[in-house]
Design a protein around this motif. Structure first.
Motif, PDB file in Angstrom:
ATOM      1  N   GLY A 272      40.340  29.895  16.986  1.00  0.00           N
ATOM      2  CA  GLY A 272      39.656  29.643  15.723  1.00  0.00           C
ATOM      3  C   GLY A 272      39.470  28.168  15.433  1.00  0.00           C
TER       4      GLY A 272
ATOM      5  N   ALA B  40      36.415  27.004  17.113  1.00  0.00           N
ATOM      6  CA  ALA B  40      35.263  27.534  16.379  1.00  0.00           C
ATOM      7  C   ALA B  40      34.918  26.634  15.204  1.00  0.00           C
TER       8      ALA B  40
ATOM      9  N   ILE C 260      31.390  24.489  14.922  1.00  0.00           N
ATOM     10  CA  ILE C 260      30.456  24.824  13.839  1.00  0.00           C
ATOM     11  C   ILE C 260      30.165  23.605  12.972  1.00  0.00           C
TER      12      ILE C 260
ATOM     13  N   LEU D  39      30.383  30.557   6.018  1.00  0.00           N
ATOM     14  CA  LEU D  39      31.295  30.691   7.154  1.00  0.00           C
ATOM     15  C   LEU D  39      32.526  31.427   6.667  1.00  0.00           C
TER      16      LEU D  39
ATOM     17  N   ASP E 102      36.158  32.874   7.879  1.00  0.00           N
ATOM     18  CA  ASP E 102      37.199  32.827   8.902  1.00  0.00           C
ATOM     19  C   ASP E 102      38.137  33.994   8.633  1.00  0.00           C
TER      20      ASP E 102
ATOM     21  N   ILE F  81      28.252  33.164   9.173  1.00  0.00           N
ATOM     22  CA  ILE F  81      28.855  32.912  10.486  1.00  0.00           C
ATOM     23  C   ILE F  81      30.247  33.518  10.434  1.00  0.00           C
TER      24      ILE F  81
ATOM     25  N   VAL G 175      33.919  33.889  12.050  1.00  0.00           N
ATOM     26  CA  VAL G 175      34.905  33.303  12.959  1.00  0.00           C
ATOM     27  C   VAL G 175      36.093  34.253  13.035  1.00  0.00           C
TER      28      VAL G 175
ATOM     29  N   ILE H 145      32.897  33.381  17.794  1.00  0.00           N
ATOM     30  CA  ILE H 145      31.944  33.099  16.725  1.00  0.00           C
ATOM     31  C   ILE H 145      30.827  34.122  16.845  1.00  0.00           C
TER      32      ILE H 145
ATOM     33  N   THR I 231      27.055  35.525  15.120  1.00  0.00           N
ATOM     34  CA  THR I 231      25.936  35.333  14.183  1.00  0.00           C
ATOM     35  C   THR I 231      24.932  36.462  14.376  1.00  0.00           C
TER      36      THR I 231
ATOM     37  N   ILE J 244      23.353  29.570  17.732  1.00  0.00           N
ATOM     38  CA  ILE J 244      24.578  29.889  18.466  1.00  0.00           C
ATOM     39  C   ILE J 244      24.551  29.300  19.871  1.00  0.00           C
TER      40      ILE J 244
END
Length: 553
Positions: free
Chosen positions: A186, A189, A193, A295, A297, A319, A321, A338, A340, A378
């Motif tokens: 992560g 990632a 990003i 985003l 996570d 996005i 993660v 990741i 998308t 991506i």
């Protein structure tokens, strides 16, 4: 004790309060280890500051090693006439039959049943070629070729995508397909990003982003770096609101100045998932703000009950993660993804960039594609992860991808969620033990609690148990980190400061994942002892008669 308190205050004034909680942790560990020779030998340090779990998934690991043995047999079929230990690439023809023979010969060995089941699942449930799958896995685990495609191995991306669908989307309606980029956990990632958003002019110095607070510390620190210099709006979830965002806080996303919204869900450190109403509310805001980049996570989502990611509700703006590190006990493997949606706000924003910025990006990516203007966000992540010029060597190492696939299949095949239920039971028992020894209610009943971490909020818990007057007195007597240093020095208990994650009140983060249940009981007793001491000092200073063992029912 007064001397120790003064010493701790001096430590804070010396600049430790400016440290990231993960750096301050090292100072707390030093404090916990100081003068160890004067302590009883059985008084070990209890470091609840680490998020690294002390459990791990054994079955897919056994499968990994058995697959490695099979792949070695496949390799050794070539160049067998050479005694110097030279092998070749696995051969696609006949690989299924040779695998079936390997399974029969090793029946009963750990991991064999899982591995055979995985091949069957891939063929029968996912509709993929067993031969193609075995060939990709063997070549991958041997690490004898570059990752091709560089974003992710072909069948591996499909399988990991299915895992993400199950764990992040579940039964929520989802239209369309999504792409997956396998990354080194992560943290990689996040790095990729932020960097690609900047390189592609989707966020620029001086732009405003929103952060869902509290949050994993790097999300707070990265926007402040000279690389980004972003303005930040905080959406504050509070303990008083069970760590949920109010509509008033979420309404900050309606401001067109806010280019992007970054959040961790379930949260770190409160470890609470966003409730359904809030998810729906954000999705409604996205309809009004189709340009908003999100985003999410979701590394802790697999510990939650009935988890649904924001990626499921607003897929074209989000996005995703995800990291395998916590759920499978695989922090050392560095496995993340990741994702998308194939129809997303990022690609639309790239298409709308001014001509001069498009021209600059055309030049940036022209060495890797004949149509750089059409390169998806991506795939720009992939290229940027290797500074574009090394795009041909991009991609997560293939043995890492193989282990990621086996973890994914392990979860997909576990239809009763036996592994997940065992982990949830494990960490929740630890939380109960901690709170019982502190003498405070466990707090069961909130369906959004995930319990990978828990926050000991000094101000909130102190006010509920002993009243506001006591809390005001305590905050004047000690600095928040002083309590953490006292726990470290006197009880050898290490917690992380909640302030470093953006919590509104002085607090300590306790990881419920990395120690045993008896250890959490010891931590609970240490916290209770320290609390009772300060209540007693308050009584002596004010003439009050608070009960140090008071419990808010």
């Amino acid at each position: 004790m007064a001397t120790k308190s003064k010493g701790n205050g001096a430590k804070e004034k010396s600049g430790l309060e400016a440290l990231s909680p993960f750096e301050l942790k090292d100072e707390l560990i030093k404090a916990a280890g100081g003068g160890a020779s004067a302590r009883p030998a059985n008084l070990a340090m209890l470091n609840a500051g680490r998020g690294n779990p002390n459990f791990l998934a054994t079955i897919p690991r056994h499968g990994f090693w058995q697959l490695g043995l099979f792949a070695m047999r496949e390799s050794e079929r070539s160049f067998a006439y050479m005694p110097e230990g030279v092998g070749g690439f696995p051969q696609r023809d006949g690989i299924v039959e040779r695998f079936d023979l390997f399974v029969r010969e090793n029946k009963g060995q750990p991991g064999i049943r899982f591995l055979a089941g995985a091949v069957s699942y891939v063929r029968d449930q996912l509709g993929l070629s067993a031969g193609d799958f075995l060939y990709e896995m063997c070549e991958g685990i041997l690490a004898c070729n570059y990752p091709v495609p560089d974003r992710m191995l072909k069948l591996s991306e499909i399988i990991v995508g299915q895992y993400l669908r199950r764990e992040m989307i579940g039964k929520h309606p989802f239209v369309g397909e999504f792409d997956v980029f396998a990354v080194e956990g992560g943290t990689a990632a996040m790095t990729y990003i932020f960097n690609t958003l900047r390189e592609n002019f989707l966020i620029k110095a001086g732009d405003t982003i929103a952060l869902g607070m509290p949050i994993f510390t790097p999300y707070i620190e990265i926007p402040e770096l000279n690389d980004y210099r972003l303005n930040v709006v905080h959406l504050n979830a509070t303990v008083e609101n069970n760590w949920q965002y109010s509509k008033k806080e979420l309404d900050k996303l309606r401001d067109p100045k806010v280019k992007a919204f970054f959040l961790v869900n379930p949260s770190n450190p409160p470890s609470v998932k966003i409730d359904d109403a809030s998810l729906e509310y954000v999705a409604e805001i996205v309809k009004e703000r189709p340009d908003l980049i999100i985003l999410t996570d979701d590394v802790y989502g697999t510990f939650a009950d009935n988890f649904v990611s924001l990626f499921a509700l607003a897929p074209k703006n989000t996005i995703l993660v995800y990291s395998y590190s916590k759920y499978f006990g695989a922090t050392g493997w560095r496995l993340g993804a990741i994702a998308t949606h194939r129809d997303n706000v990022l690609d639309r924003a790239l298409a709308k960039l001014p001509k001069d910025e498009k021209k600059e990006l055309h030049k940036r990516y022209e060495s890797i594609t004949t149509e750089p203007d059409k390169l998806k966000f991506i795939d720009r992540l992939v290229a940027d992860s290797r500074t574009v010029a090394l795009n041909h060597t991009a991609g997560l190492s293939t043995p890492q991808q193989v282990q990621m696939v086996l973890f994914s299949l392990f979860s997909l095949m576990d239809t009763p969620d036996a592994y997940k239920s065992a982990l949830k039971r494990l960490i929740r028992h630890r939380k109960r033990a901690l709170f019982e020894e502190m003498g405070v209610p466990y707090g069961e009943g909130d369906p959004n609690q995930v319990d990978y971490y828990t926050i000991l909020d000094m101000e909130y818990m102190g006010e509920k148990r002993f009243g506001r007057e006591f809390v005001d007195w305590l905050l004047k007597q000690v600095k928040p980190n002083e309590l953490l240093f006292r726990l470290a020095e006197e009880a050898r208990v290490v917690l992380l400061p909640g302030k470093g994650f953006g919590t509104p009140h002085p607090s300590g983060r306790v990881s419920l994942a990395n120690l045993n249940e008896s250890d959490y009981r010891k931590i609970g007793r240490a916290v209770r002892k320290l609390t009772e001491e300060y209540v007693q000092r308050y009584n002596e200073a004010t003439g009050k008669n608070l009960d140090p063992a008071a419990v808010n029912k």
